[in-house]
Design an enzyme around this catalytic site. Sequence first.
Site, PDB file in Angstrom:
ATOM      1  CE  LYS A 179      -2.129   2.698   3.095  1.00  8.64           C
ATOM      2  NZ  LYS A 179      -2.254   3.872   2.240  1.00  8.64           N
ATOM      3  N   GLY A 232       6.875   5.063   8.100  1.00 10.31           N
ATOM      4  CA  GLY A 232       5.905   6.142   8.288  1.00 10.31           C
ATOM      5  C   GLY A 232       6.094   6.759   9.660  1.00 10.31           C
ATOM      6  CB  THR A 236       1.276   5.138  11.585  1.00 11.94           C
ATOM      7  OG1 THR A 236       0.837   6.474  11.388  1.00 11.94           O
ATOM      8  CG2 THR A 236       0.457   4.204  10.737  1.00 11.94           C
ATOM      9  CD  GLU A 254      13.654   1.318   8.905  1.00 16.33           C
ATOM     10  OE1 GLU A 254      14.168   2.337   9.397  1.00 16.33           O
ATOM     11  OE2 GLU A 254      14.164   0.191   8.995  1.00 16.33           O
ATOM     12  CB  CYS A 288      12.750   9.968   7.825  1.00 18.65           C
ATOM     13  SG  CYS A 288      13.703   8.961   6.681  1.00 18.65           S
ATOM     14  CD  GLU A 390       9.232  13.111  11.823  1.00 17.88           C
ATOM     15  OE1 GLU A 390       8.140  12.564  12.051  1.00 17.88           O
ATOM     16  OE2 GLU A 390      10.125  12.604  11.110  1.00 17.88           O
TER      17      GLU A 390
HETATM   18  P1  NAD Z   1       1.931   7.878   8.183  1.00 13.66           P
HETATM   19  O1  NAD Z   1       2.344   7.043   9.335  1.00 13.66           O
HETATM   20  O2  NAD Z   1       0.783   8.793   8.336  1.00 13.66           O
HETATM   21  O3  NAD Z   1       1.564   6.959   6.924  1.00 13.66           O
HETATM   22  C1  NAD Z   1       2.457   6.014   6.389  1.00 13.66           C
HETATM   23  C2  NAD Z   1       1.667   4.926   5.688  1.00 13.66           C
HETATM   24  O4  NAD Z   1       0.922   4.206   6.658  1.00 13.66           O
HETATM   25  C3  NAD Z   1       0.655   5.448   4.682  1.00 13.66           C
HETATM   26  O5  NAD Z   1       0.612   4.569   3.572  1.00 13.66           O
HETATM   27  C4  NAD Z   1      -0.642   5.405   5.462  1.00 13.66           C
HETATM   28  O6  NAD Z   1      -1.795   5.306   4.649  1.00 13.66           O
HETATM   29  C5  NAD Z   1      -0.451   4.145   6.285  1.00 13.66           C
HETATM   30  N1  NAD Z   1      -1.257   4.070   7.503  1.00 13.66           N
HETATM   31  C6  NAD Z   1      -1.806   5.099   8.221  1.00 13.66           C
HETATM   32  N2  NAD Z   1      -2.486   4.618   9.277  1.00 13.66           N
HETATM   33  C7  NAD Z   1      -2.352   3.271   9.254  1.00 13.66           C
HETATM   34  C8  NAD Z   1      -2.810   2.216  10.092  1.00 13.66           C
HETATM   35  N3  NAD Z   1      -3.531   2.448  11.175  1.00 13.66           N
HETATM   36  N4  NAD Z   1      -2.466   0.947   9.783  1.00 13.66           N
HETATM   37  C9  NAD Z   1      -1.706   0.683   8.703  1.00 13.66           C
HETATM   38  N5  NAD Z   1      -1.256   1.642   7.857  1.00 13.66           N
HETATM   39  C10 NAD Z   1      -1.567   2.924   8.131  1.00 13.66           C
HETATM   40  O7  NAD Z   1       3.242   8.649   7.723  1.00 13.66           O
HETATM   41  P2  NAD Z   1       3.375   9.760   6.585  1.00 13.66           P
HETATM   42  O8  NAD Z   1       2.776  11.014   7.078  1.00 13.66           O
HETATM   43  O9  NAD Z   1       2.920   9.174   5.297  1.00 13.66           O
HETATM   44  O10 NAD Z   1       4.972   9.905   6.499  1.00 13.66           O
HETATM   45  C11 NAD Z   1       5.722  10.766   7.287  1.00 13.66           C
HETATM   46  C12 NAD Z   1       6.410  10.010   8.399  1.00 13.66           C
HETATM   47  O11 NAD Z   1       7.190   8.956   7.877  1.00 13.66           O
HETATM   48  C13 NAD Z   1       7.379  10.893   9.175  1.00 13.66           C
HETATM   49  O12 NAD Z   1       7.224  10.649  10.542  1.00 13.66           O
HETATM   50  C14 NAD Z   1       8.744  10.411   8.704  1.00 13.66           C
HETATM   51  O13 NAD Z   1       9.805  10.598   9.599  1.00 13.66           O
HETATM   52  C15 NAD Z   1       8.482   8.966   8.478  1.00 13.66           C
HETATM   53  N6  NAD Z   1       9.485   8.393   7.588  1.00 13.66           N
HETATM   54  C16 NAD Z   1      10.412   7.545   8.114  1.00 13.66           C
HETATM   55  C17 NAD Z   1      11.405   7.010   7.300  1.00 13.66           C
HETATM   56  C18 NAD Z   1      12.443   6.058   7.839  1.00 13.66           C
HETATM   57  O14 NAD Z   1      13.128   5.444   7.043  1.00 13.66           O
HETATM   58  N7  NAD Z   1      12.600   5.930   9.138  1.00 13.66           N
HETATM   59  C19 NAD Z   1      11.438   7.349   5.946  1.00 13.66           C
HETATM   60  C20 NAD Z   1      10.473   8.230   5.454  1.00 13.66           C
HETATM   61  C21 NAD Z   1       9.491   8.735   6.279  1.00 13.66           C
END
Ligand code: NAD
Length: 486
Positions: A179, A232, A236, A254, A288, A390
């Site tokens: 997804k 993400g 989450t 991650e 990130c 963040e």
């Molecule tokens: P998010 O957690 O809102 O969403 C990430 C993904 O999870 C999306 O596809 C979303 O639809 C899905 N999701 C949301 N709720 C869910 C649930 N309850 N169950 C399963 N899936 C669910 O994150 P975002 O806003 O898309 O991304 C930004 C975040 O990602 C920031 O905190 C950033 O630091 C982090 N990030 C981390 C890395 C890493 O490698 N550590 C890399 C890139 C981004």
Amino acid sequence: MANKKSDKFFKNYINGSMQPPASGMYIDNYNPATGAVFSYIPDSDERDVAAAVEAACRAFAQWGNTSLDERSRILLRIADLIEQNLPQLAAAETEDSGKPITLSSTLDIPRAASNFRFFATAVPHFASEAHYMPGTAINYTLRRPIGVVGCISPWNLPLYLFTWKIAPALAAGNCVVAKPSEITPQTAFLLAEICINAGLPPGVLNIVHGYGPKVGRAIVGHEQVKAISFTGGTKTGRDIAKLAAPMFKKLSLELGGKNPNIIFADCNFSEMLQTTVRSSFSNQGQICLAGSRIFVQRPIYEKFKNEFIAKTYLLKMGDPMQEDTQIGAVVSKQHAEKILSYIDLAQQEGGRVLVGGNAVKLKGRCSNGWFVEPTVIEGLDFTCRTNQEEIFGPVVTITPFDTEEEVLQYANSTQYGLSATLWTQNLTRAHRMAEELECGIVWVNCWLLRDLRTPFGGVKNSGVGREGGWEAFRFFTEAKNVCIKT
Ligand code: NAD
């Protein structure tokens, strides 16, 4: 869809073909640079996920036993097709995310191709261990694919991070239900067409679009999905862990970061300055690994401050489709509001905005887009919310320090532990600091220099597990020890 603004309807990729969502419903997809809806994403639900998992389970019987050569050949074809379609994919990534086209075409899409090429060429060399007990027995470790795995990715580096999970999962012989973020789904949709053209067998990869709490949750909660690789937000990640833990699924998480960029007075100043502008504001700070807390040793603090402000001021904000744009739009209206609220908070906490600080309305095509100025703030304590939470936007704080001990305390003070950057010419200090920093990645005199063989991931609330190289193959396989008495 009474007020339909586009004819572009994305579809799910299930069992090798493009399919509408079971609900028949779609979600508006915005171009953040124009603020306009330009396409529609399937509003999928657990029915689509169930169909995808069923297709993946069927496909696994064959894919899990496909020869390494054949798997590798198909994944290399996907890499080639990504490269051949680079201009179209880069334009799609920019349209979806607001990031400058130069970034999509030099970082995001090339890296997506590299992800497939790297894991396709790595898998024939992946060996498992043997343990000999002299005169008694020999043990060998069988590493078999897990079965059906779930891959869930965020919006900031859409195809780059989506493929970073899918490629090792497929190379290791798993079938995948994936997804992408509902905020940036377009390149995942285009990837499905590429997979069909590359001859990936039906059901091996399935892509289900839609909201996280509906589609993501259904993937995590499905009993046939044996492992989840998620990138993400930390919140989450916590929700996913809660759902997956009682089902004993393998988890790779991650999560967020609030990374320190530590600048000692003995650094190579010009190299540091140039890279610090990138580590602060690339992709509008929505990386990130961005170094959003900048700590500068006092003897060079004023010089750094003046030159950094001058360089930040000169960054060209504009239409992300233009080649000379350095700062594009942030990903959504809600995200722009979140970033601006943190700039307000910083001022309430006693911070001074040295440059930036405002939303920007551009002229022409982008007049309704969501743009936020690159912003530098000083005068904040390391413990305040602005320095602890963040923001994930083009906002950095600068803080002076005197000693190594002091800056280590600042650096390690947050709940996060993803990466850190160090600028010093003193090798002994670099080693000492690298050992003491609480994070998964330390860059010394560089930033975002990536070797795909290295372990990638964070500690504390930045995640669990490591991606990259053999770590990814170990995650996406199940180890079984076989002991033979000799
Ligand atoms: P998010 O957690 O809102 O969403 C990430 C993904 O999870 C999306 O596809 C979303 O639809 C899905 N999701 C949301 N709720 C869910 C649930 N309850 N169950 C399963 N899936 C669910 O994150 P975002 O806003 O898309 O991304 C930004 C975040 O990602 C920031 O905190 C950033 O630091 C982090 N990030 C981390 C890395 C890493 O490698 N550590 C890399 C890139 C981004």
